[in-house]
Write a protein that holds these residues in place. Structure first.
Motif, mmCIF file in Angstrom:
data_model
loop_
_atom_site.group_PDB
_atom_site.id
_atom_site.type_symbol
_atom_site.label_atom_id
_atom_site.label_comp_id
_atom_site.label_asym_id
_atom_site.label_seq_id
_atom_site.Cartn_x
_atom_site.Cartn_y
_atom_site.Cartn_z
ATOM 1 N N ILE A 169 0.842 -1.185 0.000
ATOM 2 C CA ILE A 169 0.000 0.000 0.000
ATOM 3 C C ILE A 169 0.885 1.247 0.000
ATOM 4 O O ILE A 169 1.699 1.435 0.895
ATOM 5 N N ASP A 170 0.732 2.044 -1.034
ATOM 6 C CA ASP A 170 1.448 3.308 -1.134
ATOM 7 C C ASP A 170 0.572 4.357 -0.443
ATOM 8 O O ASP A 170 -0.508 4.705 -0.936
ATOM 9 N N GLN A 171 1.028 4.853 0.687
ATOM 10 C CA GLN A 171 0.201 5.776 1.458
ATOM 11 C C GLN A 171 0.029 7.136 0.786
ATOM 12 O O GLN A 171 -0.942 7.840 1.058
ATOM 13 N N ARG A 172 0.903 7.494 -0.126
ATOM 14 C CA ARG A 172 0.676 8.728 -0.902
ATOM 15 C C ARG A 172 -0.585 8.568 -1.750
ATOM 16 O O ARG A 172 -1.404 9.481 -1.835
ATOM 17 N N VAL A 173 -0.734 7.419 -2.369
ATOM 18 C CA VAL A 173 -1.920 7.141 -3.183
ATOM 19 C C VAL A 173 -3.145 7.034 -2.284
ATOM 20 O O VAL A 173 -4.217 7.552 -2.613
ATOM 21 N N LEU A 174 -2.990 6.400 -1.143
ATOM 22 C CA LEU A 174 -4.090 6.290 -0.177
ATOM 23 C C LEU A 174 -4.568 7.685 0.239
ATOM 24 O O LEU A 174 -5.771 7.951 0.287
ATOM 25 N N ARG A 175 -3.633 8.583 0.481
ATOM 26 C CA ARG A 175 -3.998 9.959 0.863
ATOM 27 C C ARG A 175 -4.717 10.685 -0.274
ATOM 28 O O ARG A 175 -5.657 11.441 -0.039
ATOM 29 N N ARG A 176 -4.304 10.440 -1.515
ATOM 30 C CA ARG A 176 -5.004 11.056 -2.651
ATOM 31 C C ARG A 176 -6.442 10.554 -2.718
ATOM 32 O O ARG A 176 -7.364 11.330 -2.981
ATOM 33 N N CYS A 177 -6.626 9.270 -2.497
ATOM 34 C CA CYS A 177 -7.985 8.698 -2.491
ATOM 35 C C CYS A 177 -8.823 9.322 -1.379
ATOM 36 O O CYS A 177 -9.992 9.661 -1.588
ATOM 37 N N LEU A 178 -8.238 9.467 -0.207
ATOM 38 C CA LEU A 178 -8.951 10.095 0.908
ATOM 39 C C LEU A 178 -9.305 11.540 0.569
ATOM 40 O O LEU A 178 -10.398 12.014 0.890
ATOM 41 N N GLY A 179 -8.403 12.230 -0.093
ATOM 42 C CA GLY A 179 -8.631 13.621 -0.464
ATOM 43 C C GLY A 179 -9.770 13.814 -1.451
ATOM 44 O O GLY A 179 -10.303 14.915 -1.580
ATOM 45 N N LEU A 180 -10.176 12.753 -2.115
ATOM 46 C CA LEU A 180 -11.282 12.835 -3.073
ATOM 47 C C LEU A 180 -12.632 12.504 -2.445
ATOM 48 O O LEU A 180 -13.666 12.558 -3.123
ATOM 49 N N ALA A 181 -12.649 12.186 -1.168
ATOM 50 C CA ALA A 181 -13.887 11.740 -0.514
ATOM 51 C C ALA A 181 -15.022 12.747 -0.653
ATOM 52 O O ALA A 181 -16.158 12.378 -0.981
ATOM 53 N N SER A 182 -14.753 14.023 -0.421
ATOM 54 C CA SER A 182 -15.840 15.007 -0.486
ATOM 55 C C SER A 182 -16.333 15.210 -1.915
ATOM 56 O O SER A 182 -17.531 15.411 -2.140
#
Length: 142
Positions: free
Chosen positions: A32-45
């Motif tokens: 799991i690349d946490q940079r990619v995970l953070r980008r996914c989280l950033g798209l939640a709204s």
């Protein structure tokens, strides 16, 4: 006279997006690349708005499932002692943004319950004081 063709945009699905990204990530690197995970989280709204408005029947469910899948991954990383402070902070910010978005439209009131449930899961990862993760401050709305 010919009727104009109505082109409708396909509905979005945060859940499907998350599954696709996580699948691609783990297939290519095995981790799991946490940079990619953070980008996914950033798209939640953003996905909250598009899922709910473009799919009135299932949009709340697809958005909630996608966000919960990301939190599932975070819980697993936390259990393995691999979760990064920045990822927790990004998830906290995503919750805050989703709370604001859900409060902007009466039709999204139900989404606030989903945000609360996700925030409660995230709070369980924090240090005993409920304000830090591994001793570091995380994003908290004013």
């Amino acid at each position: 006279m010919q009727e104009p063709l109505q082109q409708s945009s396909p509905s979005t699905s945060y859940s499907q997006f998350v599954v696709d990204v996580l699948g691609r990530m783990t297939r290519t690197s095995g981790r799991i690349d946490q940079r990619v995970l953070r980008r996914c989280l950033g798209l939640a709204s953003s996905y909250l708005v598009t899922d709910v408005t473009m799919n009135t029947e299932d949009g709340i469910g697809t958005w909630r499932a996608g966000f919960n899948r990301l939190v599932d991954v975070m819980v697993a990383l936390h259990t393995r002692q691999e979760l990064e402070v920045e990822t927790v902070s990004t998830a906290s910010q995503a919750c805050s943004e989703c709370w604001s978005v859900a409060g902007s439209w009466r039709e999204m009131d139900e989404c606030r319950e989903g945000v609360k449930a996700i925030a409660t899961r995230l709070k369980g990862l924090l240090d005993a004081n409920g304000k830090t993760y591994k001793g570091h401050a995380i994003y908290a709305p004013y």
